[in-house]
Scaffold this motif. Structure first.
Motif, mmCIF file in Angstrom:
data_model
loop_
_atom_site.group_PDB
_atom_site.id
_atom_site.type_symbol
_atom_site.label_atom_id
_atom_site.label_comp_id
_atom_site.label_asym_id
_atom_site.label_seq_id
_atom_site.Cartn_x
_atom_site.Cartn_y
_atom_site.Cartn_z
ATOM 1 N N VAL A 95 0.837 -1.193 0.000
ATOM 2 C CA VAL A 95 0.000 0.000 0.000
ATOM 3 C C VAL A 95 0.873 1.245 0.000
ATOM 4 C CG1 VAL A 95 -0.225 0.025 2.530
ATOM 5 C CG2 VAL A 95 -1.936 1.187 1.109
ATOM 6 N N LEU A 137 -3.474 2.093 7.667
ATOM 7 C CA LEU A 137 -3.250 1.458 6.375
ATOM 8 C C LEU A 137 -1.948 0.660 6.359
ATOM 9 C CD1 LEU A 137 -4.434 4.257 3.917
ATOM 10 C CD2 LEU A 137 -5.582 2.091 4.426
ATOM 11 N N PHE A 142 -2.784 -2.570 7.946
ATOM 12 C CA PHE A 142 -3.645 -3.409 7.112
ATOM 13 C C PHE A 142 -2.930 -3.902 5.847
ATOM 14 C CE2 PHE A 142 -7.339 -0.661 8.781
ATOM 15 C CZ PHE A 142 -7.634 -1.569 9.767
ATOM 16 N N SER A 159 -2.812 -7.336 3.954
ATOM 17 C CA SER A 159 -4.114 -8.000 3.806
ATOM 18 C C SER A 159 -4.993 -7.353 2.742
ATOM 19 C CB SER A 159 -4.862 -7.998 5.143
ATOM 20 O OG SER A 159 -5.240 -6.672 5.512
ATOM 21 N N LEU A 160 -4.506 -6.278 2.117
ATOM 22 C CA LEU A 160 -5.337 -5.534 1.156
ATOM 23 C C LEU A 160 -5.229 -6.168 -0.232
ATOM 24 C CD1 LEU A 160 -4.514 -1.894 2.324
ATOM 25 C CD2 LEU A 160 -6.436 -3.348 2.990
ATOM 26 N N ASP A 161 -5.807 -7.357 -0.370
ATOM 27 C CA ASP A 161 -5.649 -8.130 -1.601
ATOM 28 C C ASP A 161 -6.873 -8.104 -2.508
ATOM 29 O OD1 ASP A 161 -7.311 -9.563 0.042
ATOM 30 O OD2 ASP A 161 -6.163 -11.434 -0.049
ATOM 31 N N GLU A 203 -10.636 -5.497 -3.728
ATOM 32 C CA GLU A 203 -11.374 -4.239 -3.592
ATOM 33 C C GLU A 203 -12.173 -4.226 -2.291
ATOM 34 O OE1 GLU A 203 -13.732 -3.104 -6.916
ATOM 35 O OE2 GLU A 203 -12.103 -3.304 -8.371
ATOM 36 N N ALA A 252 -11.479 -5.739 0.514
ATOM 37 C CA ALA A 252 -10.575 -5.536 1.649
ATOM 38 C C ALA A 252 -10.176 -4.070 1.769
ATOM 39 C CB ALA A 252 -9.333 -6.412 1.489
ATOM 40 N N VAL A 253 -9.955 -3.391 0.631
ATOM 41 C CA VAL A 253 -9.598 -1.971 0.661
ATOM 42 C C VAL A 253 -10.766 -1.145 1.188
ATOM 43 C CG1 VAL A 253 -8.963 0.023 -0.742
ATOM 44 C CG2 VAL A 253 -7.882 -2.194 -1.170
ATOM 45 N N ALA A 256 -11.031 -1.592 4.891
ATOM 46 C CA ALA A 256 -9.962 -0.878 5.600
ATOM 47 C C ALA A 256 -10.257 0.611 5.693
ATOM 48 C CB ALA A 256 -8.632 -1.113 4.894
ATOM 49 N N VAL A 263 -2.773 0.053 -4.041
ATOM 50 C CA VAL A 263 -2.223 -1.194 -3.522
ATOM 51 C C VAL A 263 -1.660 -1.957 -4.717
ATOM 52 C CG1 VAL A 263 -2.674 -3.357 -2.321
ATOM 53 C CG2 VAL A 263 -3.891 -1.279 -1.628
#
Length: 246
Positions: free
Chosen positions: A50, A74, A77, A80-82, A84, A86-87, A90, A119
């Motif tokens: 990110v 961010l 997180f 783990s932002l793998d 849309e 998850a984003v 977050a 990301v």
């Protein structure tokens, strides 16, 4: 082996007394401070990375607290932002965190921040924003904005506005946000510019495009900052250039 470079810079500008912008690149955060020179970080391509900027809302208290809180969340997180979803989750958690912090301290009441970033995954880029900080795709074909400004139309005779229609925090009572999130394929040699409006409000997009065509890395970041300063530097200036190499 492919890798991701992130060249970052944050500066108060020439008018504001302090910097309310913050930045995150992977686990690294830069909050409410100044980088005298662009800093370049290198990451392996693979685990979600990110890169984002947050711009504390001017005219309201503790913008630097809201922006710092957001980028630190961010950073936590990040891996783990793998997706849309998850984003979006977050960013909604960041919004709750800003309101919760404001609710615990009267001096922080109504603090808020914009946020914009990307990301980088091994096969795609997830672009996101809430507010009017921007993400720009700097391809060989030109410069294209891929974030969505949350701002009303400028007044007649003006090209920008300082108002935002949604932000993380920023109100006395909790207000949910609808983050803008989009996915794009990760092309070889891709370049993205993530920045606060201290750059884009004062440097025309065609000038930004020309500077990115002529320069890369630290030189590009420096020239973008210099253009904002030469335009009067009325706002904090924070930017990150993302590049894919091998």
């Amino acid at each position: 082996m492919q890798y991701v470079t992130v060249t970052a810079l944050s500066h108060t500008g020439l008018v504001r007394e302090h910097n309310e912008d913050s930045l995150v690149a992977g686990p690294w955060t830069l909050c409410g401070t100044v980088t005298e020179n662009p800093q370049t970080l290198v990451f392996p391509l693979g685990t979600p990375l990110v890169v984002a900027v947050a711009d504390g809302i001017g005219g309201q208290p503790a913008g630097e607290v809201a922006s710092a809180l957001t980028v630190r969340q961010l950073a936590a997180f990040g891996p783990s932002l793998d997706s849309e979803e998850a984003v979006r989750d977050a960013l909604n958690l960041c919004n709750h965190a800003v309101y919760a912090a404001a609710g615990r301290d009267p001096e922080l009441r109504t603090m808020g921040t914009t946020v914009a970033g990307a990301v980088v995954r091994d096969d795609a880029v997830l672009v996101f924003n809430v507010g009017d900080s921007r993400v720009l795709d700097a391809t060989a074909d030109g410069l294209c904005q891929v974030s969505v400004d949350d701002s009303p139309a400028p007044a007649p005779g003006r090209t920008t506005t300082s108002l935002v229609t949604q932000a993380l925090g920023g109100a006395r009572e909790f207000s949910p946000v609808i983050p803008h999130v989009a996915t794009a394929p990760l092309a070889p040699g891709a370049r993205y510019l993530v920045c606060t409006d201290g750059l884009t409000d004062h440097v025309p997009q065609d000038e930004v495009e020309e500077l990115l065509r002529r320069h890369t890395g630290g030189r590009a970041a420096f020239e973008l900052w210099k253009s904002a300063i030469e335009a009067g530097g009325p706002d904090n200036i924070t930017l990150a250039l993302i590049g894919i190499g091998e």
